[in-house]
Design a protein around this motif. Structure first.
Motif, PDB file in Angstrom:
ATOM      1  N   GLU A 182       2.691  -2.084 -16.808  1.00  0.00           N
ATOM      2  CA  GLU A 182       2.378  -2.844 -15.610  1.00  0.00           C
ATOM      3  C   GLU A 182       3.677  -3.360 -15.017  1.00  0.00           C
ATOM      4  O   GLU A 182       4.493  -3.953 -15.716  1.00  0.00           O
ATOM      5  N   VAL A 183       3.864  -3.090 -13.746  1.00  0.00           N
ATOM      6  CA  VAL A 183       5.077  -3.486 -13.041  1.00  0.00           C
ATOM      7  C   VAL A 183       4.685  -4.534 -12.007  1.00  0.00           C
ATOM      8  O   VAL A 183       3.747  -4.331 -11.239  1.00  0.00           O
ATOM      9  N   PHE A 184       5.405  -5.653 -12.005  1.00  0.00           N
ATOM     10  CA  PHE A 184       5.120  -6.738 -11.072  1.00  0.00           C
ATOM     11  C   PHE A 184       6.144  -6.742  -9.945  1.00  0.00           C
ATOM     12  O   PHE A 184       7.304  -6.414 -10.156  1.00  0.00           O
ATOM     13  N   PHE A 185       5.684  -7.129  -8.755  1.00  0.00           N
ATOM     14  CA  PHE A 185       6.528  -7.160  -7.568  1.00  0.00           C
ATOM     15  C   PHE A 185       6.690  -8.579  -7.053  1.00  0.00           C
ATOM     16  O   PHE A 185       5.790  -9.403  -7.199  1.00  0.00           O
ATOM     17  N   THR A 186       7.812  -8.812  -6.379  1.00  0.00           N
ATOM     18  CA  THR A 186       7.941 -10.014  -5.562  1.00  0.00           C
ATOM     19  C   THR A 186       7.076  -9.767  -4.324  1.00  0.00           C
ATOM     20  O   THR A 186       6.721  -8.612  -4.035  1.00  0.00           O
ATOM     21  N   PRO A 187       6.748 -10.800  -3.559  1.00  0.00           N
ATOM     22  CA  PRO A 187       5.949 -10.561  -2.346  1.00  0.00           C
ATOM     23  C   PRO A 187       6.588  -9.547  -1.394  1.00  0.00           C
ATOM     24  O   PRO A 187       5.899  -8.706  -0.828  1.00  0.00           O
ATOM     25  N   GLU A 188       7.902  -9.594  -1.246  1.00  0.00           N
ATOM     26  CA  GLU A 188       8.590  -8.643  -0.361  1.00  0.00           C
ATOM     27  C   GLU A 188       8.523  -7.219  -0.913  1.00  0.00           C
ATOM     28  O   GLU A 188       8.268  -6.263  -0.178  1.00  0.00           O
ATOM     29  N   GLU A 189       8.735  -7.051  -2.220  1.00  0.00           N
ATOM     30  CA  GLU A 189       8.654  -5.731  -2.842  1.00  0.00           C
ATOM     31  C   GLU A 189       7.237  -5.167  -2.728  1.00  0.00           C
ATOM     32  O   GLU A 189       7.056  -3.975  -2.464  1.00  0.00           O
ATOM     33  N   ALA A 190       6.236  -6.031  -2.923  1.00  0.00           N
ATOM     34  CA  ALA A 190       4.839  -5.596  -2.822  1.00  0.00           C
ATOM     35  C   ALA A 190       4.542  -5.086  -1.417  1.00  0.00           C
ATOM     36  O   ALA A 190       3.898  -4.043  -1.256  1.00  0.00           O
ATOM     37  N   LYS A 191       5.015  -5.797  -0.417  1.00  0.00           N
ATOM     38  CA  LYS A 191       4.783  -5.379   0.970  1.00  0.00           C
ATOM     39  C   LYS A 191       5.407  -4.014   1.237  1.00  0.00           C
ATOM     40  O   LYS A 191       4.765  -3.124   1.795  1.00  0.00           O
ATOM     41  N   LYS A 192       6.654  -3.814   0.796  1.00  0.00           N
ATOM     42  CA  LYS A 192       7.328  -2.529   0.991  1.00  0.00           C
ATOM     43  C   LYS A 192       6.616  -1.409   0.239  1.00  0.00           C
ATOM     44  O   LYS A 192       6.456  -0.303   0.754  1.00  0.00           O
ATOM     45  N   PHE A 193       6.185  -1.700  -0.991  1.00  0.00           N
ATOM     46  CA  PHE A 193       5.521  -0.680  -1.790  1.00  0.00           C
ATOM     47  C   PHE A 193       4.188  -0.283  -1.157  1.00  0.00           C
ATOM     48  O   PHE A 193       3.862   0.896  -1.074  1.00  0.00           O
ATOM     49  N   HIS A 194       3.415  -1.259  -0.685  1.00  0.00           N
ATOM     50  CA  HIS A 194       2.138  -0.946  -0.044  1.00  0.00           C
ATOM     51  C   HIS A 194       2.346  -0.144   1.236  1.00  0.00           C
ATOM     52  O   HIS A 194       1.565   0.762   1.536  1.00  0.00           O
ATOM     53  N   GLN A 195       3.390  -0.458   1.984  1.00  0.00           N
ATOM     54  CA  GLN A 195       3.693   0.323   3.180  1.00  0.00           C
ATOM     55  C   GLN A 195       4.056   1.750   2.803  1.00  0.00           C
ATOM     56  O   GLN A 195       3.636   2.708   3.458  1.00  0.00           O
ATOM     57  N   TYR A 196       4.834   1.908   1.752  1.00  0.00           N
ATOM     58  CA  TYR A 196       5.243   3.229   1.286  1.00  0.00           C
ATOM     59  C   TYR A 196       4.014   4.067   0.923  1.00  0.00           C
ATOM     60  O   TYR A 196       3.865   5.207   1.362  1.00  0.00           O
ATOM     61  N   ILE A 197       3.109   3.494   0.145  1.00  0.00           N
ATOM     62  CA  ILE A 197       1.915   4.214  -0.294  1.00  0.00           C
ATOM     63  C   ILE A 197       0.988   4.500   0.882  1.00  0.00           C
ATOM     64  O   ILE A 197       0.446   5.593   1.004  1.00  0.00           O
ATOM     65  N   SER A 198       0.819   3.534   1.770  1.00  0.00           N
ATOM     66  CA  SER A 198      -0.099   3.728   2.892  1.00  0.00           C
ATOM     67  C   SER A 198       0.397   4.761   3.896  1.00  0.00           C
ATOM     68  O   SER A 198      -0.373   5.310   4.668  1.00  0.00           O
ATOM     69  N   HIS A 199       1.687   5.063   3.864  1.00  0.00           N
ATOM     70  CA  HIS A 199       2.250   6.079   4.756  1.00  0.00           C
ATOM     71  C   HIS A 199       2.409   7.422   4.046  1.00  0.00           C
ATOM     72  O   HIS A 199       3.258   8.234   4.403  1.00  0.00           O
ATOM     73  N   GLU A 228      11.907  -1.051 -13.113  1.00  0.00           N
ATOM     74  CA  GLU A 228      12.060  -1.018 -11.661  1.00  0.00           C
ATOM     75  C   GLU A 228      11.600   0.333 -11.129  1.00  0.00           C
ATOM     76  O   GLU A 228      12.004   1.382 -11.622  1.00  0.00           O
ATOM     77  N   LEU A 229      10.742   0.294 -10.104  1.00  0.00           N
ATOM     78  CA  LEU A 229      10.288   1.516  -9.446  1.00  0.00           C
ATOM     79  C   LEU A 229      11.219   1.845  -8.297  1.00  0.00           C
ATOM     80  O   LEU A 229      11.714   0.960  -7.612  1.00  0.00           O
ATOM     81  N   PHE A 230      11.442   3.138  -8.090  1.00  0.00           N
ATOM     82  CA  PHE A 230      12.290   3.606  -6.998  1.00  0.00           C
ATOM     83  C   PHE A 230      11.418   4.392  -6.025  1.00  0.00           C
ATOM     84  O   PHE A 230      11.442   5.620  -6.016  1.00  0.00           O
ATOM     85  N   ALA A 231      10.652   3.681  -5.234  1.00  0.00           N
ATOM     86  CA  ALA A 231       9.765   4.344  -4.283  1.00  0.00           C
ATOM     87  C   ALA A 231      10.547   4.959  -3.136  1.00  0.00           C
ATOM     88  O   ALA A 231      10.063   5.845  -2.465  1.00  0.00           O
ATOM     89  N   TYR A 232      11.769   4.482  -2.920  1.00  0.00           N
ATOM     90  CA  TYR A 232      12.587   4.992  -1.827  1.00  0.00           C
ATOM     91  C   TYR A 232      13.815   5.640  -2.422  1.00  0.00           C
ATOM     92  O   TYR A 232      14.691   4.956  -2.927  1.00  0.00           O
ATOM     93  N   VAL A 233      13.872   6.955  -2.394  1.00  0.00           N
ATOM     94  CA  VAL A 233      15.038   7.654  -2.921  1.00  0.00           C
ATOM     95  C   VAL A 233      15.847   8.202  -1.758  1.00  0.00           C
ATOM     96  O   VAL A 233      15.304   8.559  -0.715  1.00  0.00           O
ATOM     97  N   ASP A 234      17.159   8.258  -1.954  1.00  0.00           N
ATOM     98  CA  ASP A 234      18.049   8.734  -0.894  1.00  0.00           C
ATOM     99  C   ASP A 234      17.864  10.215  -0.609  1.00  0.00           C
ATOM    100  O   ASP A 234      17.933  10.656   0.516  1.00  0.00           O
ATOM    101  N   GLU A 235      17.649  10.974  -1.657  1.00  0.00           N
ATOM    102  CA  GLU A 235      17.510  12.412  -1.487  1.00  0.00           C
ATOM    103  C   GLU A 235      16.081  12.830  -1.796  1.00  0.00           C
ATOM    104  O   GLU A 235      15.510  12.438  -2.796  1.00  0.00           O
ATOM    105  N   PRO A 236      15.448  13.583  -0.921  1.00  0.00           N
ATOM    106  CA  PRO A 236      14.078  14.011  -1.176  1.00  0.00           C
ATOM    107  C   PRO A 236      14.024  14.967  -2.373  1.00  0.00           C
ATOM    108  O   PRO A 236      14.989  15.655  -2.667  1.00  0.00           O
ATOM    109  N   TRP A 237      12.884  14.971  -3.065  1.00  0.00           N
ATOM    110  CA  TRP A 237      12.717  15.862  -4.208  1.00  0.00           C
ATOM    111  C   TRP A 237      11.368  16.548  -4.099  1.00  0.00           C
ATOM    112  O   TRP A 237      10.444  16.025  -3.526  1.00  0.00           O
ATOM    113  N   ASN A 238      11.335  17.730  -4.635  1.00  0.00           N
ATOM    114  CA  ASN A 238      10.129  18.543  -4.585  1.00  0.00           C
ATOM    115  C   ASN A 238       9.458  18.490  -5.950  1.00  0.00           C
ATOM    116  O   ASN A 238      10.039  18.913  -6.942  1.00  0.00           O
ATOM    117  N   GLU A 239       8.220  17.986  -5.997  1.00  0.00           N
ATOM    118  CA  GLU A 239       7.510  17.847  -7.265  1.00  0.00           C
ATOM    119  C   GLU A 239       7.407  19.172  -8.012  1.00  0.00           C
ATOM    120  O   GLU A 239       7.420  19.205  -9.232  1.00  0.00           O
TER     121      GLU A 239
END
Length: 91
Positions: A30-47, A61-72
């Protein structure tokens, strides 16, 4: 960043208001977020963000925003899982 020894890909299992439950192999965290991190993460997932996210296992720490795109489909971990499932289906 993806090739550091403490960074692994985790799958997102559940998303809460200020936390997320992720799974790596047979282990859940289980990973906990600050309010700001939670907002960014929810925006990331919703988009349409990926449900596989790099995570530092030491810092949790989760890295939802990576500099270089990767192909699963190019990731060795996923190739191995896919190969195992193909062999199981053939048997």
């Amino acid at each position: 960043m993806l090739f550091q020894k403490d960074v692994v890909l985790v799958s997102i299992k559940a998303i809460g208001e200020r936390n997320v439950i992720v799974q790596y192999r047979d282990q859940e965290e289980e990973v906990f977020f600050t309010p700001e991190e939670a907002k960014k993460f929810h925006q990331y997932i919703s988009h349409g963000g990926d449900m596989l996210v790099p995570m530092n296992m030491k810092t949790k720490e989760l890295f939802a925003y990576v500099d270089e795109p990767w192909n699963e489909q190019e990731l060795e971990e996923l190739k191995e899982i896919s190969y195992q499932k193909e062999n199981e289906n053939r048997e």
